[in-house]
Design a protein around this motif. Structure first.
Motif, PDB file in Angstrom:
ATOM      1  N   LYS A 191      -3.061  -2.186  -0.183  1.00  0.00           N
ATOM      2  CA  LYS A 191      -2.567  -1.553   1.233  1.00  0.00           C
ATOM      3  C   LYS A 191      -3.226  -0.660   1.862  1.00  0.00           C
ATOM      4  O   LYS A 191      -3.480  -0.844   2.935  1.00  0.00           O
ATOM      5  CB  LYS A 191      -1.057  -1.270   0.766  1.00  0.00           C
ATOM      6  N   PHE A 192      -3.882   0.294   1.269  1.00  0.00           N
ATOM      7  CA  PHE A 192      -4.548   1.278   1.726  1.00  0.00           C
ATOM      8  C   PHE A 192      -5.787   0.795   2.428  1.00  0.00           C
ATOM      9  O   PHE A 192      -6.057   1.132   3.297  1.00  0.00           O
ATOM     10  CB  PHE A 192      -5.102   2.400   0.590  1.00  0.00           C
TER      11      PHE A 192
ATOM     12  N   LEU B 116      -0.757  -0.746  -4.244  1.00  0.00           N
ATOM     13  CA  LEU B 116      -1.017   0.469  -3.026  1.00  0.00           C
ATOM     14  C   LEU B 116      -2.487   0.659  -2.786  1.00  0.00           C
ATOM     15  O   LEU B 116      -2.684   0.943  -1.602  1.00  0.00           O
ATOM     16  CB  LEU B 116      -0.476   1.713  -3.793  1.00  0.00           C
TER      17      LEU B 116
ATOM     18  N   ASN C 292      -0.249   0.539  -8.831  1.00  0.00           N
ATOM     19  CA  ASN C 292      -1.193   1.302  -8.039  1.00  0.00           C
ATOM     20  C   ASN C 292      -2.202   0.024  -7.139  1.00  0.00           C
ATOM     21  O   ASN C 292      -2.601   0.459  -6.112  1.00  0.00           O
ATOM     22  CB  ASN C 292      -2.168   2.106  -9.028  1.00  0.00           C
TER      23      ASN C 292
ATOM     24  N   MET D 292      -5.306  -0.918   5.416  1.00  0.00           N
ATOM     25  CA  MET D 292      -5.132   0.095   6.586  1.00  0.00           C
ATOM     26  C   MET D 292      -6.363   0.400   7.097  1.00  0.00           C
ATOM     27  O   MET D 292      -6.601   0.722   8.320  1.00  0.00           O
ATOM     28  CB  MET D 292      -3.905   1.190   5.976  1.00  0.00           C
TER      29      MET D 292
ATOM     30  N   VAL E 104      -0.323   6.472   2.016  1.00  0.00           N
ATOM     31  CA  VAL E 104      -0.946   5.705   2.708  1.00  0.00           C
ATOM     32  C   VAL E 104      -0.710   5.744   4.458  1.00  0.00           C
ATOM     33  O   VAL E 104      -1.483   5.795   5.212  1.00  0.00           O
ATOM     34  CB  VAL E 104      -0.762   4.133   2.588  1.00  0.00           C
ATOM     35  N   GLN E 105       0.716   6.119   4.471  1.00  0.00           N
ATOM     36  CA  GLN E 105       1.120   6.420   5.973  1.00  0.00           C
ATOM     37  C   GLN E 105       0.380   7.540   6.613  1.00  0.00           C
ATOM     38  O   GLN E 105       0.197   7.752   7.733  1.00  0.00           O
ATOM     39  CB  GLN E 105       2.622   6.211   6.019  1.00  0.00           C
TER      40      GLN E 105
ATOM     41  N   LEU F 173      -1.691   7.617  -5.024  1.00  0.00           N
ATOM     42  CA  LEU F 173      -1.233   6.753  -3.903  1.00  0.00           C
ATOM     43  C   LEU F 173       0.155   6.463  -3.945  1.00  0.00           C
ATOM     44  O   LEU F 173       0.754   5.844  -5.027  1.00  0.00           O
ATOM     45  CB  LEU F 173      -1.985   5.600  -3.496  1.00  0.00           C
ATOM     46  N   SER F 174       0.830   6.549  -2.781  1.00  0.00           N
ATOM     47  CA  SER F 174       2.176   6.089  -2.596  1.00  0.00           C
ATOM     48  C   SER F 174       2.367   5.489  -1.177  1.00  0.00           C
ATOM     49  O   SER F 174       1.415   5.704  -0.236  1.00  0.00           O
ATOM     50  CB  SER F 174       3.113   7.421  -2.776  1.00  0.00           C
ATOM     51  N   ASP F 175       3.241   4.913  -1.128  1.00  0.00           N
ATOM     52  CA  ASP F 175       3.457   4.556   0.539  1.00  0.00           C
ATOM     53  C   ASP F 175       3.554   5.552   1.499  1.00  0.00           C
ATOM     54  O   ASP F 175       2.889   5.446   2.846  1.00  0.00           O
ATOM     55  CB  ASP F 175       4.841   3.706   0.653  1.00  0.00           C
ATOM     56  N   ASP F 176       3.988   6.717   1.145  1.00  0.00           N
ATOM     57  CA  ASP F 176       3.873   7.993   2.056  1.00  0.00           C
ATOM     58  C   ASP F 176       2.727   8.390   2.546  1.00  0.00           C
ATOM     59  O   ASP F 176       2.317   8.712   3.529  1.00  0.00           O
ATOM     60  CB  ASP F 176       4.864   8.980   1.474  1.00  0.00           C
TER      61      ASP F 176
END
Ligand SMILES: [Zn+2]
Length: 303
Positions: free
Chosen positions: A55-56, A52, A49, A59, A259-260, A254-257
């Motif tokens: 990463k968030f 992620l 996590n 972004m 965040v996207q 949170l996941s990559d999807d």
């Protein structure tokens, strides 16, 4: 009356321009919690996590949005325990909290979030742990009970509170966000706007003499932000007022999807951000703008 926002002046006469101010807000939760247990009680889950969350954050900065990361005590203890030197190598040698606090302070702030109704560490404790980890205190109460009246947990913040875990720490609050109902049995606050709640039984009454400022999350989701912008574009919002919205998510999920997807939600309103109809701003920044640009004019908008 339809007006094209891009042709509006910054102010109309003495009135500030009506705009929507928005931020992302996340929570992590203390155990037991189905979604957060894998993050706050398991090191491998925490570290997955952590990547992620970073990463968030990045972004948010590259998309020029805003994020209030609201943390409870147990998550902060996980950061303390599990951000080893090896992990810190990915965050400029800092623990995650300090890294996020220093990454882009105009876009990312770290607020306290707690469940004082269930005992354990309170907001003074949670705020103090933020500070120990390297995030400045900011006076945001990230979640509280306002209904029913006899169970409310917010009026205590009108004065300085002291810690339960650490009675030596004191905490002064300024901003309320995320009014809920006990055990989510009633209607969580879905207002947009900024005002000073009067007292326990008059949460939705502005009292110019009250200290705490409540910032409404509206529906708390991307649809709510879109709805407010639609109302602004079609001239259905009051002139000279500050409307607010938040996009809420559970940090533990949170996941990559996700965040996207949240990046897509920001991009969907790029034109409004460029025109100034939408301003991404953290909760402390929204409170400052409300005082300085909107003369602390209260607004409570529910739909
Ligand atoms: Zn919570």
């Amino acid at each position: 009356m339809i007006s094209c926002s891009t042709e509006k002046k910054e102010t109309a006469g003495d009135q500030p321009r009506t705009r929507i101010y928005a931020t992302f807000v996340s929570h992590n939760e203390r155990s037991p919690h189905a979604e957060c247990d894998p993050v706050v009680t398991d090191q491998a889950g925490y570290l997955a996590n952590r990547a992620l969350t970073r990463k968030f954050a990045e972004m948010i900065v590259t998309h020029q949005a805003a994020w209030d990361m609201q943390s409870d005590y147990q998550y902060l203890e996980a950061v303390q325990a599990w951000d080893t030197d090896t992990e810190k190598a990915s965050t400029d040698g800092k623990n995650l909290i300090q890294y996020l606090a220093e990454l882009s302070p105009d876009r990312i702030v770290l607020d306290a979030h707690g469940h004082t109704e269930t005992g354990g560490p309170n907001y003074a404790d949670i705020s103090y742990l933020h500070e120990l980890l390297g995030a400045p205190r900011n006076g945001v109460v990230g979640g509280f009970i306002y209904d029913p009246t006899e169970s409310e947990t917010w009026t205590q913040f009108e004065t300085i509170t002291t810690g339960r875990v650490n009675p030596a720490v004191a905490w002064a609050s300024d901003i309320l966000w995320g009014g809920g109902t006990l055990n989510h049995q009633g209607v969580d606050d879905t207002s947009s706007g900024v005002w000073r709640p009067k007292d326990a039984s008059n949460f939705y009454v502005d009292d110019p003499g009250a200290h705490l400022v409540n910032i409404g999350a509206y529906w708390g989701n991307p649809e709510g932000l879109t709805d407010l912008l639609d109302k602004l574009h079609s001239g259905r919002l009051e002139q000279g007022r500050m409307y607010t919205a938040a996009i809420f998510f559970n940090q533990c999920t949170l996941s990559d999807d996700i965040v996207q997807q949240l990046a897509v939600d920001i991009d969907a309103h790029a034109a409004d951000a460029a025109s100034g109809d939408l301003v991404w701003a953290t909760l402390p920044e929204i409170e400052r703008i409300w005082r300085e640009d909107y003369s602390s004019t209260p607004i409570i908008f529910v739909q």
